[in-house]
Write a protein that holds these residues in place. Structure first.
Motif, short mmCIF file in Angstrom:
data_model
loop_
_atom_site.label_atom_id
_atom_site.label_comp_id
_atom_site.label_asym_id
_atom_site.label_seq_id
_atom_site.Cartn_x
_atom_site.Cartn_y
_atom_site.Cartn_z
N GLU A 1 5.28 -19.69 -7.64
CA GLU A 1 4.66 -20.92 -6.90
C GLU A 1 3.92 -21.83 -7.85
N ASP B 1 2.10 -15.08 -5.20
CA ASP B 1 3.51 -15.54 -5.67
C ASP B 1 3.52 -16.13 -6.85
N TRP C 1 -2.27 -14.71 -0.91
CA TRP C 1 -0.93 -14.50 -1.02
C TRP C 1 -0.48 -14.52 -2.30
N HIS D 1 1.06 -4.39 -0.32
CA HIS D 1 2.10 -5.27 0.59
C HIS D 1 1.46 -5.24 2.07
N THR D 2 1.60 -6.52 2.55
CA THR D 2 1.55 -6.90 4.03
C THR D 2 3.11 -6.72 4.62
N SER E 1 5.21 -9.06 4.59
CA SER E 1 6.06 -10.07 3.86
C SER E 1 5.31 -10.45 2.57
N HIS E 2 4.09 -10.09 2.20
CA HIS E 2 3.55 -10.60 1.30
C HIS E 2 2.67 -9.43 0.65
N LYS E 3 1.87 -10.07 -0.54
CA LYS E 3 1.07 -9.19 -1.39
C LYS E 3 -0.28 -9.83 -1.43
N ILE E 4 -1.39 -8.82 -1.07
CA ILE E 4 -2.81 -9.52 -1.12
C ILE E 4 -3.19 -9.08 -2.44
N ASP F 1 -0.42 -12.12 7.80
CA ASP F 1 0.81 -12.62 7.90
C ASP F 1 0.93 -13.56 8.86
N ASN G 1 -5.93 -18.81 -2.60
CA ASN G 1 -4.49 -18.29 -1.88
C ASN G 1 -4.39 -16.90 -1.97
N GLN H 1 -2.87 -20.68 -6.77
CA GLN H 1 -3.48 -19.38 -6.63
C GLN H 1 -4.94 -19.45 -6.48
#
Length: 219
Positions: free
Chosen positions: A104, A101, A99, A134-135, A137-140, A20, A97, A108
């Motif tokens: 977006e 999403d 993260w 999850h981290t 605030s994100h997903k790996i 993050d 990327n 990716q």
């Protein structure tokens, strides 16, 4: 007993912290594995007073053998982070990327070549947001990736191993995407382990802490 607690703390939080990190929006360079080629990611100097995300970014690939000559360049879709892989023939640069999403633009996976730029979204790749850890605030979603059959010459395919144990193969020449699906039961078991893994580590850490405090009282 301080060392085990320190190690546990590192295991719990190092991945989340690094994952993050805020965006840098820095210029950067990536060399091919054989050191013969270099990709420089730069912004137009006339845009230096603009916000980083409003600048025009460019990838420039150089032959480093003799006179550091520019062999090709392209518009670069900067998202604020560095990294990527440059093939050993200098003809393919790949940026992923990590993260996830799904909402977006298709950044990716971005593949740059002298002839074209390929951009793929999470939806294009058939990614399932529910499958990834999850981290803060994100997903790996990435485990690892590489150019194959090898990075020494004919790197015509990008192979991605995802965090939910799938494999994605992208043919750079044809833009064709192939997905190999992992065994659903195996994926489910893996997701359960991810879900409860941190809780188990915290439980172990509390146990170590209680033992340490108990030993101190006895002393």
């Amino acid at each position: 007993m301080k060392r085990p607690i320190t190690i546990l703390f590192f295991i719990l939080f190092s991945h989340l912290t690094f994952a993050d990190e805020p965006p840098c929006w820095c210029e950067f360079s990536i060399k091919s594995n054989n050191g013969v080629y270099q990709a420089d990611i730069e912004f137009e100097k006339s845009d230096s007073l603009k916000e980083p995300w409003e600048r025009r970014w460019t990838i420039k690939v150089y032959d480093m053998k003799l006179d550091t000559s520019l062999i090709w360049s392209s518009k670069f879709f900067q998202d604020g982070y560095g990294g990527g892989v440059l093939s050993n023939d200098g003809q393919i640069y790949v940026y992923l990327n990590d993260w996830l999403d799904m909402k977006e633009p298709p950044n990716q996976v971005v593949i740059y070549t002298p002839q074209k730029t390929l951009r793929f979204s999470g939806k294009d790749l058939g990614l399932n947001p529910d499958n990834y850890s999850h981290t803060v605030s994100h997903k790996i979603w990435i485990d690892e990736y590489e150019l194959i059959p090898n990075r020494l010459s004919d790197s015509t395919n990008l192979r991605i191993k995802t965090d939910d144990l799938k494999e994605i193969l992208i043919n750079v020449k044809s833009s064709k995407i192939e997905n190999s699906i992992a065994n659903p039961e195996f994926v489910e078991e893996n997701n359960i382990l991810k879900k409860y893994g941190i809780g188990i580590l915290i439980f172990i850490g509390l146990g170590i802490l209680l033992i340490t405090l108990k030993n101190k009282k006895r002393a």
